[in-house]
Design a protein around this motif. Structure first.
Motif, mmCIF file in Angstrom:
data_model
loop_
_atom_site.group_PDB
_atom_site.id
_atom_site.type_symbol
_atom_site.label_atom_id
_atom_site.label_comp_id
_atom_site.label_asym_id
_atom_site.label_seq_id
_atom_site.Cartn_x
_atom_site.Cartn_y
_atom_site.Cartn_z
ATOM 1 N N LEU A 85 0.804 -1.220 0.000
ATOM 2 C CA LEU A 85 0.000 0.000 0.000
ATOM 3 C C LEU A 85 0.838 1.273 0.000
ATOM 4 O O LEU A 85 0.336 2.350 -0.318
ATOM 5 C CB LEU A 85 -0.955 0.007 1.198
ATOM 6 N N SER A 86 2.129 1.160 0.370
ATOM 7 C CA SER A 86 2.964 2.357 0.452
ATOM 8 C C SER A 86 3.091 3.068 -0.897
ATOM 9 O O SER A 86 3.326 4.267 -0.933
ATOM 10 C CB SER A 86 4.352 1.995 0.981
ATOM 11 N N PHE A 87 2.923 2.325 -1.994
ATOM 12 C CA PHE A 87 3.073 2.964 -3.302
ATOM 13 C C PHE A 87 1.855 3.806 -3.689
ATOM 14 O O PHE A 87 1.920 4.602 -4.621
ATOM 15 C CB PHE A 87 3.398 1.930 -4.390
ATOM 16 N N TYR A 101 12.417 2.933 -10.695
ATOM 17 C CA TYR A 101 11.121 2.399 -11.128
ATOM 18 C C TYR A 101 11.249 1.420 -12.284
ATOM 19 O O TYR A 101 10.426 0.511 -12.423
ATOM 20 C CB TYR A 101 10.117 3.528 -11.366
ATOM 21 N N ALA A 102 12.307 1.570 -13.110
ATOM 22 C CA ALA A 102 12.540 0.587 -14.168
ATOM 23 C C ALA A 102 12.905 -0.768 -13.541
ATOM 24 O O ALA A 102 12.310 -1.805 -13.876
ATOM 25 C CB ALA A 102 13.660 1.073 -15.084
ATOM 26 N N LEU A 103 13.851 -0.759 -12.593
ATOM 27 C CA LEU A 103 14.260 -2.008 -11.932
ATOM 28 C C LEU A 103 13.124 -2.577 -11.085
ATOM 29 O O LEU A 103 12.850 -3.782 -11.096
ATOM 30 C CB LEU A 103 15.472 -1.778 -11.016
ATOM 31 N N PHE A 104 12.457 -1.690 -10.334
ATOM 32 C CA PHE A 104 11.434 -2.150 -9.398
ATOM 33 C C PHE A 104 10.243 -2.773 -10.127
ATOM 34 O O PHE A 104 9.764 -3.847 -9.747
ATOM 35 C CB PHE A 104 10.972 -0.982 -8.513
ATOM 36 N N THR A 105 9.791 -2.100 -11.210
ATOM 37 C CA THR A 105 8.643 -2.615 -11.960
ATOM 38 C C THR A 105 8.975 -3.977 -12.578
ATOM 39 O O THR A 105 8.162 -4.908 -12.526
ATOM 40 C CB THR A 105 8.227 -1.607 -13.048
ATOM 41 N N THR A 106 10.199 -4.107 -13.136
ATOM 42 C CA THR A 106 10.624 -5.399 -13.690
ATOM 43 C C THR A 106 10.652 -6.462 -12.595
ATOM 44 O O THR A 106 10.161 -7.583 -12.781
ATOM 45 C CB THR A 106 12.032 -5.264 -14.319
ATOM 46 N N GLY A 107 11.209 -6.088 -11.434
ATOM 47 C CA GLY A 107 11.283 -7.034 -10.315
ATOM 48 C C GLY A 107 9.906 -7.484 -9.842
ATOM 49 O O GLY A 107 9.692 -8.670 -9.591
ATOM 50 N N VAL A 108 8.969 -6.538 -9.735
ATOM 51 C CA VAL A 108 7.627 -6.903 -9.258
ATOM 52 C C VAL A 108 6.898 -7.758 -10.298
ATOM 53 O O VAL A 108 6.155 -8.677 -9.946
ATOM 54 C CB VAL A 108 6.809 -5.648 -8.868
ATOM 55 N N ALA A 109 7.148 -7.482 -11.596
ATOM 56 C CA ALA A 109 6.559 -8.336 -12.646
ATOM 57 C C ALA A 109 7.068 -9.775 -12.483
ATOM 58 O O ALA A 109 6.315 -10.745 -12.635
ATOM 59 C CB ALA A 109 6.904 -7.790 -14.030
ATOM 60 N N SER A 142 0.679 -2.608 -10.448
ATOM 61 C CA SER A 142 -0.178 -1.569 -11.034
ATOM 62 C C SER A 142 0.287 -0.187 -10.585
ATOM 63 O O SER A 142 0.403 0.738 -11.403
ATOM 64 C CB SER A 142 -1.638 -1.762 -10.604
ATOM 65 N N LEU A 143 0.565 -0.042 -9.266
ATOM 66 C CA LEU A 143 0.959 1.260 -8.730
ATOM 67 C C LEU A 143 2.344 1.668 -9.239
ATOM 68 O O LEU A 143 2.559 2.813 -9.649
ATOM 69 C CB LEU A 143 0.937 1.229 -7.200
ATOM 70 N N ALA A 144 3.297 0.722 -9.239
ATOM 71 C CA ALA A 144 4.657 1.036 -9.676
ATOM 72 C C ALA A 144 4.681 1.370 -11.166
ATOM 73 O O ALA A 144 5.390 2.279 -11.606
ATOM 74 C CB ALA A 144 5.592 -0.145 -9.381
ATOM 75 N N LEU A 145 3.868 0.652 -11.936
ATOM 76 C CA LEU A 145 3.787 0.910 -13.384
ATOM 77 C C LEU A 145 3.201 2.292 -13.640
ATOM 78 O O LEU A 145 3.670 3.032 -14.515
ATOM 79 C CB LEU A 145 2.916 -0.176 -14.036
#
Lengths: 88, 88
Positions: free
Chosen positions: B15-17, B38-46, B69-72
């Motif tokens: 929820l922090s995002f 956000y490029a690394l994080f979004t890839t990692g969460v995917a 969804s939030l990071a993207l």
């Protein structure tokens, strides 16, 4: 293969906070960073560290201690650099 | 108790995002946000979503689909609002 994807996922989400911490350290530009996000996120990651300790999980502990250090650094910079320079 | 801490940790980090996404949406201030993060994080969460699917883990899937969804959304706003307004 599944394990590999999990480790890659953990590595990327953990290391992703490094460029943010470096960017914030260099630019001191914190106006676009949400205090709410880093307050919630840092608390959440601290709980992940506690969970990793209770589960005696090395990977969970290691990844979350790294993430906690980086997130805490960003939170402290947000609090320090985010103050209005003057009160008038 | 251990489970409770784990669920609380997952809830907070997921929820922090939300405050960050709302802050960025309202202010369009993305200069302090690291594209690398956000490029690394979004890839990692995917990859976490893929890992959750392969492990058939409902909680892992649910938490990471929300985070993705939030990071993207933050990544897309960074790319859109981060462009220099003029080329001269």
């Amino acid at each position: 293969m599944t394990d590999l994807i999990g480790y890659l996922a953990a590595g990327l989400t953990t290391l992703s906070f490094l460029p943010q911490a470096l960017h914030t350290f260099r630019t001191r530009d914190v106006s676009g960073i949400s205090l709410g996000m880093y307050a919630l996120f840092t608390t959440g990651v601290a709980l992940w560290v506690a969970y990793g300790a209770l589960m005696a999980s090395g990977p969970l502990l290691a990844a979350n201690i790294v993430t906690l250090s980086l997130a805490l650094a960003i939170l402290v910079m947000k609090l320090r650099y985010g103050r209005a320079p003057r009160k008038d």
